[in-house]
Design a protein around this motif. Structure first.
Motif, PDB file in Angstrom:
ATOM      1  N   PRO A 137      -8.405 100.437 -29.237  1.00 48.32           N
ATOM      2  CA  PRO A 137      -7.757 101.622 -29.561  1.00 48.32           C
ATOM      3  C   PRO A 137      -7.354 102.673 -28.328  1.00 48.32           C
ATOM      4  O   PRO A 137      -8.043 102.665 -27.496  1.00 48.32           O
ATOM      5  CB  PRO A 137      -9.051 102.029 -30.480  1.00 48.32           C
ATOM      6  CG  PRO A 137     -10.002 101.110 -30.802  1.00 48.32           C
ATOM      7  CD  PRO A 137      -9.759  99.931 -29.597  1.00 48.32           C
ATOM      8  N   GLY A 138      -6.193 103.187 -28.610  1.00 45.91           N
ATOM      9  CA  GLY A 138      -5.519 103.741 -27.528  1.00 45.91           C
ATOM     10  C   GLY A 138      -6.587 104.980 -26.926  1.00 45.91           C
ATOM     11  O   GLY A 138      -6.670 105.028 -25.734  1.00 45.91           O
ATOM     12  N   ILE A 139      -7.071 105.621 -27.931  1.00 49.86           N
ATOM     13  CA  ILE A 139      -8.171 106.901 -27.870  1.00 49.86           C
ATOM     14  C   ILE A 139      -9.066 106.223 -26.854  1.00 49.86           C
ATOM     15  O   ILE A 139      -9.369 106.785 -25.680  1.00 49.86           O
ATOM     16  CB  ILE A 139      -8.378 107.367 -28.969  1.00 49.86           C
ATOM     17  CG1 ILE A 139      -7.417 108.245 -29.762  1.00 49.86           C
ATOM     18  CG2 ILE A 139      -9.593 108.424 -28.642  1.00 49.86           C
ATOM     19  CD1 ILE A 139      -6.648 109.369 -29.027  1.00 49.86           C
ATOM     20  N   VAL A 140      -9.693 105.215 -27.105  1.00 44.68           N
ATOM     21  CA  VAL A 140     -10.785 104.681 -26.367  1.00 44.68           C
ATOM     22  C   VAL A 140     -10.251 104.213 -24.911  1.00 44.68           C
ATOM     23  O   VAL A 140     -11.058 104.331 -23.986  1.00 44.68           O
ATOM     24  CB  VAL A 140     -11.531 103.449 -27.079  1.00 44.68           C
ATOM     25  CG1 VAL A 140     -12.506 102.859 -26.255  1.00 44.68           C
ATOM     26  CG2 VAL A 140     -12.095 104.039 -28.596  1.00 44.68           C
ATOM     27  N   GLU A 141      -9.238 103.562 -24.939  1.00 50.61           N
ATOM     28  CA  GLU A 141      -8.875 103.083 -23.739  1.00 50.61           C
ATOM     29  C   GLU A 141      -8.550 104.429 -22.790  1.00 50.61           C
ATOM     30  O   GLU A 141      -8.725 104.378 -21.485  1.00 50.61           O
ATOM     31  CB  GLU A 141      -7.535 102.260 -23.613  1.00 50.61           C
ATOM     32  CG  GLU A 141      -7.260 101.461 -22.370  1.00 50.61           C
ATOM     33  CD  GLU A 141      -6.240 100.339 -22.652  1.00 50.61           C
ATOM     34  OE1 GLU A 141      -6.064  99.693 -21.824  1.00 50.61           O
ATOM     35  OE2 GLU A 141      -5.224 100.628 -23.655  1.00 50.61           O
ATOM     36  N   GLU A 142      -7.899 105.507 -23.339  1.00 49.95           N
ATOM     37  CA  GLU A 142      -7.439 106.655 -22.519  1.00 49.95           C
ATOM     38  C   GLU A 142      -8.929 107.386 -21.936  1.00 49.95           C
ATOM     39  O   GLU A 142      -8.730 107.574 -20.717  1.00 49.95           O
ATOM     40  CB  GLU A 142      -6.939 107.619 -23.463  1.00 49.95           C
ATOM     41  CG  GLU A 142      -5.363 107.143 -23.605  1.00 49.95           C
ATOM     42  CD  GLU A 142      -4.685 107.907 -24.689  1.00 49.95           C
ATOM     43  OE1 GLU A 142      -5.528 108.941 -25.201  1.00 49.95           O
ATOM     44  OE2 GLU A 142      -3.695 108.008 -25.069  1.00 49.95           O
ATOM     45  N   ALA A 143      -9.988 107.545 -22.828  1.00 46.82           N
ATOM     46  CA  ALA A 143     -11.277 107.932 -22.430  1.00 46.82           C
ATOM     47  C   ALA A 143     -11.718 106.951 -21.346  1.00 46.82           C
ATOM     48  O   ALA A 143     -12.487 107.454 -20.325  1.00 46.82           O
ATOM     49  CB  ALA A 143     -12.198 108.052 -23.562  1.00 46.82           C
ATOM     50  N   TYR A 144     -11.571 105.725 -21.494  1.00 46.25           N
ATOM     51  CA  TYR A 144     -12.310 104.640 -20.405  1.00 46.25           C
ATOM     52  C   TYR A 144     -11.504 104.979 -19.180  1.00 46.25           C
ATOM     53  O   TYR A 144     -12.370 105.304 -17.937  1.00 46.25           O
ATOM     54  CB  TYR A 144     -11.880 103.076 -20.940  1.00 46.25           C
ATOM     55  CG  TYR A 144     -12.037 102.353 -19.815  1.00 46.25           C
ATOM     56  CD1 TYR A 144     -13.330 101.582 -19.691  1.00 46.25           C
ATOM     57  CD2 TYR A 144     -10.872 101.917 -19.080  1.00 46.25           C
ATOM     58  CE1 TYR A 144     -13.527 100.647 -18.765  1.00 46.25           C
ATOM     59  CE2 TYR A 144     -11.120 100.796 -18.041  1.00 46.25           C
ATOM     60  CZ  TYR A 144     -12.699 100.228 -17.999  1.00 46.25           C
ATOM     61  OH  TYR A 144     -12.731  99.068 -16.882  1.00 46.25           O
TER      62      TYR A 144
END
Length: 259
Positions: A137-144
């Protein structure tokens, strides 16, 4: 998202966004805000929009000129060199072709990494939890990428989606949406993981991903973003825009004063 953007711009902030050009997309709404909230005689860009492949294909000279007029800086992210020569003209289907999905995933990961390096903080809200174009999920990758760069992250979890799942991970829970069983639930996705997990820029194993996020427990996470544990817990649940904006602005001000 629009209300948070409005407050940040009105207080002199510059927004970074990796979006698309659809008429109903956030890019055009943010562009309007950027123009409305510019300061008198201010020529600085209030909004920076990143365009990875294939989104960059539709970014014509006319569209770029119109963005600049509205004080939006369009930034094209070049295709990562390790992908070699990419045919920009052919049709891509990342939902049925795992090679196409790999190309899309690498391009979006590269953009998110660059954005993490170029920003002071990341704000996440909503987000798909399935049928996305990237590795996760894009949100998760951004936070990562932001946490990997030791940058503060603010999670608005009250509206659900991947942001809500991420807030649960920070609270030491394991949402089913961030498990291998949930994410690799069909043959195409399973083949995608098998073929490209050793070539991917980010972990494709959700057990490894959760292990990474566990380093940023609620105490560490709160220290990083300038809010107390209780304040982050409120941000994880709140749907009150005034409360959300207050907490984000408070955290940003605190981390700004550290410098």
């Amino acid at each position: 998202m629009i209300e948070v953007a409005r407050y940040l711009m009105a207080n002199g902030g510059t927004l970074l966004y990796g979006g698309h050009l659809k008429n109903e997309g956030y890019t055009r709404l943010f562009a309007e805000l950027s123009y409305q909230y510019k300061f008198l005689n201010d020529t600085a860009f209030r909004f920076v929009n990143y365009f990875p492949f294939p989104n960059s294909i539709s970014l014509t000279l006319e569209i770029r000129a119109n963005f600049v007029k509205q004080q939006v800086e369009p930034v094209i992210i070049e295709i990562p060199e390790h992908l070699g020569a990419i045919d920009k003209q052919r049709e891509y289907d990342p939902f049925k072709n795992i090679e196409d999905k790999f190309i899309f995933s690498e391009c979006f990961s590269d953009m998110r990494n660059i954005m993490a390096q170029n920003s002071h903080a990341r704000i996440v809200v909503g987000g798909k939890q399935s049928k996305f174009l990237g590795y996760m999920p894009g949100i998760v990758e951004e936070a990562y990428y932001s946490l990997k760069a030791n940058k503060p992250v603010y999670i608005i979890g009250g509206f659900g989606g991947a942001a809500k799942s991420l807030s649960k991970v920070i609270c030491s829970e394991l949402p089913k949406e961030l498990t291998n069983e949930f994410q690799y639930n069909d043959e195409i996705l399973q083949n995608f993981k098998k073929e490209y997990q050793d070539k991917a820029s980010v972990p494709m194993d959700y057990d490894k991903l959760i292990h990474f996020f566990k380093q940023f427990n609620l105490e560490v996470f709160s220290e990083l973003n300038g809010l107390s544990i209780d304040e982050n817990l409120v941000l994880f649940e709140s749907q009150n825009i005034h409360e959300i904006v207050f907490l984000i602005m408070k955290g940003l001000k605190k981390i700004s004063n550290r410098k």
